[in-house]
Design an enzyme around this catalytic site. Sequence first.
Site, short mmCIF file in Angstrom:
data_model
loop_
_atom_site.label_atom_id
_atom_site.label_comp_id
_atom_site.label_asym_id
_atom_site.label_seq_id
_atom_site.Cartn_x
_atom_site.Cartn_y
_atom_site.Cartn_z
NE ARG A 74 -4.52 1.39 2.54
CZ ARG A 74 -4.52 0.95 3.78
NH1 ARG A 74 -3.99 -0.21 4.06
NH2 ARG A 74 -5.04 1.65 4.75
CB CYS A 86 -7.43 9.56 4.77
SG CYS A 86 -8.85 8.52 4.59
#
Length: 431
Positions: free
Chosen positions: A359, A258
Amino acid sequence: MAGFSSVKGEVITFDDVVIVPGKSPVEPKDVELSSRVTKSIWVSIPLVSSPMDTVTEWRMALILARLGAVGVIHRNMSIEEQVGQVERVKSSPPSPWFEVAKSTPGEPVSQLLFRMAEAGVGAAVIFEGSAYRGVYVAAGPRSEFWLRKAEAVAALTTAIKPIPTIDEEGRPRVGAAVSPFDVERAKALEKAGVDFLVTDVAHLHNVNALRALRELSKQVSVDIVAGNLGTKEAVLDVVSVVEDVGGLRVGIASGSICTTGEVTGASMPTLTAVINAYEALKELGAENRIPIIADGGVRNAGDAAKAIIAGASSVMVGRMLAGTEESPGQLVSVGGRLYKQYRGMASRGAIEKRHAGDRYGGRSKLIEEGVEGLVPYRGSAAEVLLEFAAGLQAALGYAGASTIKEAWSARLARITAAGLREIKPHDVVLG
Ligand code: IMP
């Protein structure tokens, strides 16, 4: 969780705390790991695989269900494909012995080989009663893999006696990821027999996403796990807006692939997100009703134990499973070593594949929030699960808990940077 609360305005991560050793009522091997992933779904190992296109398709979901955990099929594919993946899991036998045959010492090799060929498996584990006696591997290009896999399955079966995660009809359980805006997909998955849905939104605490989730929850009856969430307010809003939420997926920007925190500056590390969510549920008196899944940055059983002590019922992992045989990531050889591809769902590669974009905001957000990389290949997911379950039992043993619920009353304490150095191997040359 007793004994620790996050200071207002301060966030803590797994490495900021240690588990405070507590008086243990049982031996680690007798620590009971069964827990809930959603309101109505139990697992015997509290581990959920991430809905990512290099982590969970039917093979991963199936081995996890067979061994007592559960997988969530990613949604970076068409509705038909995702439905097919769910159907594949639901129509498979729930026993791990289907992939690794079981034999007894006196069985003639010719008969065993015949059974193995019939079942399409490359290895057999030999048992005398419940005592493990050895592994028989049929020669073949993948025999080393089969040997490792068979040994891992045997070790699991003897050490922790997995109870498969199955539905009322004895079929393996499986979850699937959806966007809260995609009612058509959710309905198709429900029709295919999916056991639960998990919303796949980086920041669910958004009025449009919450409104969509409320509508979605009226259209399907399977449990919906809502996420991702980071704060107490977000949990209170979700619980008040969505009727009968099935579970909470918490943690923002802690995932190993991430870059959200780096790119946007926004983050709620998984451990703090769990503390916040548990606090909200306690306020509502719902901590025994709505389970929390800690998602992102869980590197090992120790991190999982910390998340559980903070109030989680299970952990969601991507990287931990990405390097295994059962992940869909591509196997690559670099300098004679084997790796598997692992990428964030908001990485360029994943975004380029249709359906991934929403998303992280789809058209409204055009930046990448994830990276693409490699993780070492490490054989079957069965081995990872074995190590995880044994490690979690040991960790909860130290915490003085004999069940997941008891662990919620165990304690975490802050550690200094000097302490963190000291609890790692030091002052020796590692061989
Ligand atoms: P890991 O177990 O540390 O590898 O984290 C996996 C988790 O990272 C997933 O379950 C998601 O919540 C999150 N995640 C997946 N893809 C991305 C991305 O591209 N950017 C940010 N977070 C992601």
